[in-house]
Every structure is written in C-alpha cells, then in structure tokens.
Scaffold this motif. Structure first.
Motif, PDB file in Angstrom:
ATOM      1  N   PRO B  36       0.822  -1.232   0.000  1.00 55.55           N
ATOM      2  CA  PRO B  36       0.000   0.000   0.000  1.00 55.55           C
ATOM      3  C   PRO B  36       0.849   1.272   0.000  1.00 55.55           C
ATOM      4  N   LEU B  37       1.990   1.232   0.718  1.00 58.27           N
ATOM      5  CA  LEU B  37       2.819   2.440   0.793  1.00 58.27           C
ATOM      6  C   LEU B  37       3.441   2.771  -0.563  1.00 58.27           C
ATOM      7  N   VAL B  38       3.798   1.726  -1.309  1.00 57.02           N
ATOM      8  CA  VAL B  38       4.351   1.934  -2.652  1.00 57.02           C
ATOM      9  C   VAL B  38       3.282   2.549  -3.551  1.00 57.02           C
ATOM     10  N   VAL B  39       2.065   1.991  -3.450  1.00 58.38           N
ATOM     11  CA  VAL B  39       0.958   2.510  -4.273  1.00 58.38           C
ATOM     12  C   VAL B  39       0.655   3.958  -3.888  1.00 58.38           C
ATOM     13  N   ALA B  40       0.701   4.247  -2.572  1.00 61.85           N
ATOM     14  CA  ALA B  40       0.389   5.603  -2.099  1.00 61.85           C
ATOM     15  C   ALA B  40       1.363   6.616  -2.696  1.00 61.85           C
ATOM     16  N   VAL B  41       2.664   6.293  -2.655  1.00 62.70           N
ATOM     17  CA  VAL B  41       3.665   7.205  -3.226  1.00 62.70           C
ATOM     18  C   VAL B  41       3.448   7.327  -4.735  1.00 62.70           C
ATOM     19  N   ALA B  42       3.189   6.183  -5.392  1.00 60.61           N
ATOM     20  CA  ALA B  42       3.020   6.194  -6.849  1.00 60.61           C
ATOM     21  C   ALA B  42       1.802   7.025  -7.247  1.00 60.61           C
ATOM     22  N   LEU B  43       0.700   6.849  -6.520  1.00 63.87           N
ATOM     23  CA  LEU B  43      -0.513   7.615  -6.818  1.00 63.87           C
ATOM     24  C   LEU B  43      -0.271   9.107  -6.631  1.00 63.87           C
ATOM     25  N   GLY B  44       0.359   9.448  -5.505  1.00 65.85           N
ATOM     26  CA  GLY B  44       0.656  10.849  -5.226  1.00 65.85           C
ATOM     27  C   GLY B  44       1.542  11.445  -6.305  1.00 65.85           C
ATOM     28  N   ALA B  45       2.574  10.689  -6.694  1.00 70.49           N
ATOM     29  CA  ALA B  45       3.501  11.171  -7.722  1.00 70.49           C
ATOM     30  C   ALA B  45       2.789  11.345  -9.059  1.00 70.49           C
TER      31      ALA B  45
END
Lengths: 55, 331
Positions: B36-45
């Motif tokens: 989830p943390l990887v997805v969160a950073v990717a979505l934000g980016a």
C-alpha cells in the motif's frame, strides 16, 4: 533538524491568531512536539479503550 | 466553532490525502504482493506530476509531515525488546555490524565513488541500512533535509524494495538456504520492513519469522542512529555548539518513539491494543506517503537518479554478499 527547522515554524495565519487559545497554543508548538503529543494521545486512547474492555 | 474555522483551510488537502490513502489500500488489496505504501507514493507522484496539487489543497497536504512523524512515534510500539533479545547474540551481532558498517559503507560509496553530496548520501545510507523509507524520513527530519532530497531517497529505496522483494526469494531458492538462513539474510540485507516480512513468508513460515525478528532488531537501532546523525551534523555546522543548540535541533518526536517503545515493552498494553496502534501507524504512513508522492517531481529525480541508484546498488550487493557469507558460516 526537524523540530525547530524553518518548515516547523508557525505560518502567518498562526502568528495572527485564530481566536481560540487552544488552537493557537497547538499551532505554536513545533512539529516534533505535535507529533509526540499526538502519538502519546493515540496510545492513551488505546490504553483507555483497553481499560474499558474495548480492546 | 473557532476550532472548526481554524481547521477549515486544511479540509481539502486532508480529503485528498484520505482519498489517495483509501485508493492505495484498495489497489494493494486487489493485487497480491503490492505494498500500500508503494501505491500511495506512486498515486501521489502520478497526481503531482500530471494535474498537480490544487492551491486549495496545499495547507492540508502540508500536514503529511506531521502524519509521518506521528507514524514514527507509533512505530515505537513495534519495537519488541524481547524479540530483539530472542534473536540471539549471533543475529544481534550481525544486525549491529550490518547497520554500523552499512551506514559507513553507504556514505563512502555515495560520497567518494558516486560524488553525491549534501544530505542525500546520509538519507540513502539510512534507508539502505536501517528500515527503508521510515528511516529515510526519520533521518531526513533529523537533518532537516530538503523535501525533494527525502522524496528522492525514499523513491530510490522503494525501487529497491520492489526489486528485492522478487529477487531475494529467488536467490534464496537458488542458493539452497535454510529458512533461518534466508530469514536472517533478508532481515539484514533488504530495506523496508514490509517487503522483508513478505519475502521471508514467501520463502517459508520459518524464514518469515526470522526475517521479521531480524528486521525489528534492525529497526530498533533507528533512534540511536538518528541521535548519532543529529550530533554529527550539528558538530559539523554549529557556530555555537552547546547543550541548548543540541536541544533546539533535537527532533522531539524521537522522544515519543522511545516513550512508546518503553510503554509497549512494559506490558501494560494488550496484544490487541499494540496491534491496533500498529494499524494507526500504518494508516498515518499511508496518508503521509500520498503527500510524499505529491511532492515528488520526476524531473528532479532524473537529474540525480543514476548516481543514487548506482550507489545503493553497489551497497546492496556488497552488504548482501557479506551477510550471505556470514549467515552460511554462522547459522
């Protein structure tokens, strides 16, 4: 350092005051203290929930 | 009402962070192995580099750093002294040598071999040697690193998290490691806690337990390393060194981290309460990482990307080779 760095200083709105002493005091804290207070508050809520039999 | 009025400017940004965090959890839940943390950073980016952050959302999105530091305070609940001791003197020694030696090695590789300067080598060293993105963020706050340096180092660590999550179990199978050997190897060499545990349990249940315990032992050194970095950087830059300046520059949230670790290890909180605190910490990290992603600028990453990736790759290959030899010899 984090806690007293420029990024932690109160913004212009804080300097003007919000009219609420509680909010003003909270916003005047640097972020490190805010995080410490929030974290310990969350732990305290869990301890209270445990005493109340919810956890 | 005054509290509500004061909170109103933060609402749009907080809503954006919450929406991003919920979407990250949903996406990660739908795809096996996705963090989830990887997805969160990717979505934000993705949002930050396409539509950008709306002006109205800026105040609320800026709260991400408070979420990060509060998440780190609560991370103290995951530091289990008994597990640290149960891992045994051998594993303990490996962890201390890997973290201490790894930090120095990473600083050397990044500064001398790849000519990186500023706080970036320290952020990469912390991320690679202690506990991945959490360490990058904690040390970044301690060193008052630029937001772009933190997001860049965090992105580099996340890139390696994704690669090692797949590569380590495959390498372990190929090398014929036992569950304990693989778990300690992954726990000492890989970066972030989630991928370490995931790689361990992907290998075998025994490997998962050893990987988690070893990684927790590594995580518990975060506070000490943060204080050491704080003192090192202050000593280098201080014009009026002294207790007052040290205190002024000391990141107070680390005291919270130590306090929560002490409370968690005192036995007053039940396992359910500790588990719940861990979930709150995860949620805060997810919110914060959406904000972290929103501040990532791909153009900035491109400028220094190759050198940092090279430095972390050389560090990872060196540390994992030495750790592999050590676990095969000692365990």
């Amino acid at each position: 350092m984090a806690s007293d760095a420029a990024g932690d200083e109160p913004d212009a709105g804080n300097a003007r005051g919000t009219g609420s002493p509680l909010v003003d005091r909270w916003l005047a804290l640097d972020r490190g203290w805010q995080a410490l207070a929030l974290g310990l508050g969350i732990v305290a809520v869990h301890a209270a929930a445990q005493v109340a039999g919810l956890l | 009402m005054r509290v509500v009025d004061a909170a109103r400017p933060y609402a749009p940004g907080l809503a954006l962070l919450v929406a991003g965090a919920l979407l990250s959890r949903l996406l990660a839940g739908a795809v096996d192995g996705l963090q989830p943390l990887v997805v969160a950073v990717a979505l934000g980016a993705l949002v930050g580099n396409t539509v950008g952050t709306p002006d109205a959302a800026e105040p609320g999105v800026g709260v991400d750093k408070l979420f990060l530091e509060t998440g780190i305070v609560l991370l103290g609940a995951a530091v289990v002294v008994e597990e640290f001791l149960a891992a045994g003197p051998t594993v303990l020694g490996l962890v201390v040598v890997a973290v201490g030696g790894g930090l120095l090695l990473a600083e050397l590789i990044a500064r001398v071999l790849f000519r990186l300067d500023g706080t970036t080598p320290s952020l990469l060293a912390a991320g690679a040697s202690i506990c991945g993105v959490s360490a990058v963020v904690a040390i970044g706050r301690v060193l008052d690193a630029r937001g772009s340096a933190i997001t860049f180092a965090a992105a580099t660590v996340l890139l390696f998290d994704a690669v090692t999550l797949v590569a380590f179990p495959l390498a372990g199978e190929w090398l014929g490691l036992t569950g304990r050997q693989f778990g300690v190897w992954a726990g000492v060499s890989m970066f972030s806690t989630g991928p370490v545990a995931a790689a361990g349990f992907a290998y075998s249940p025994e490997a998962g337990q050893w990987a988690t315990v070893t990684k927790l032992a590594r995580n518990s050194l975060l506070g000490g390393v943060a204080v050491a970095y704080s003192l090192a950087y202050t000593a280098r830059s201080a014009t009026e060194p002294g207790v007052r300046r040290l205190w002024a520059e000391f990141p107070k949230f680390l005291l919270g981290f130590l306090a929560v670790a002490a409370i968690a290890n005192s036995g007053v909180l039940s396992a359910a309460a500790l588990e719940s605190i861990g979930r709150v910490s995860d949620a805060l990290f997810t919110l914060a990482f959406v904000g972290l992603g929103l501040s990532i600028r791909v153009r900035e990453m491109r400028d220094v990307g190759a050198a940092a990736v090279g430095a972390v790759l050389v560090h990872l290959l060196t540390v994992s080779a030495l750790a592999l030899a050590a676990v095969r010899w000692l365990l």
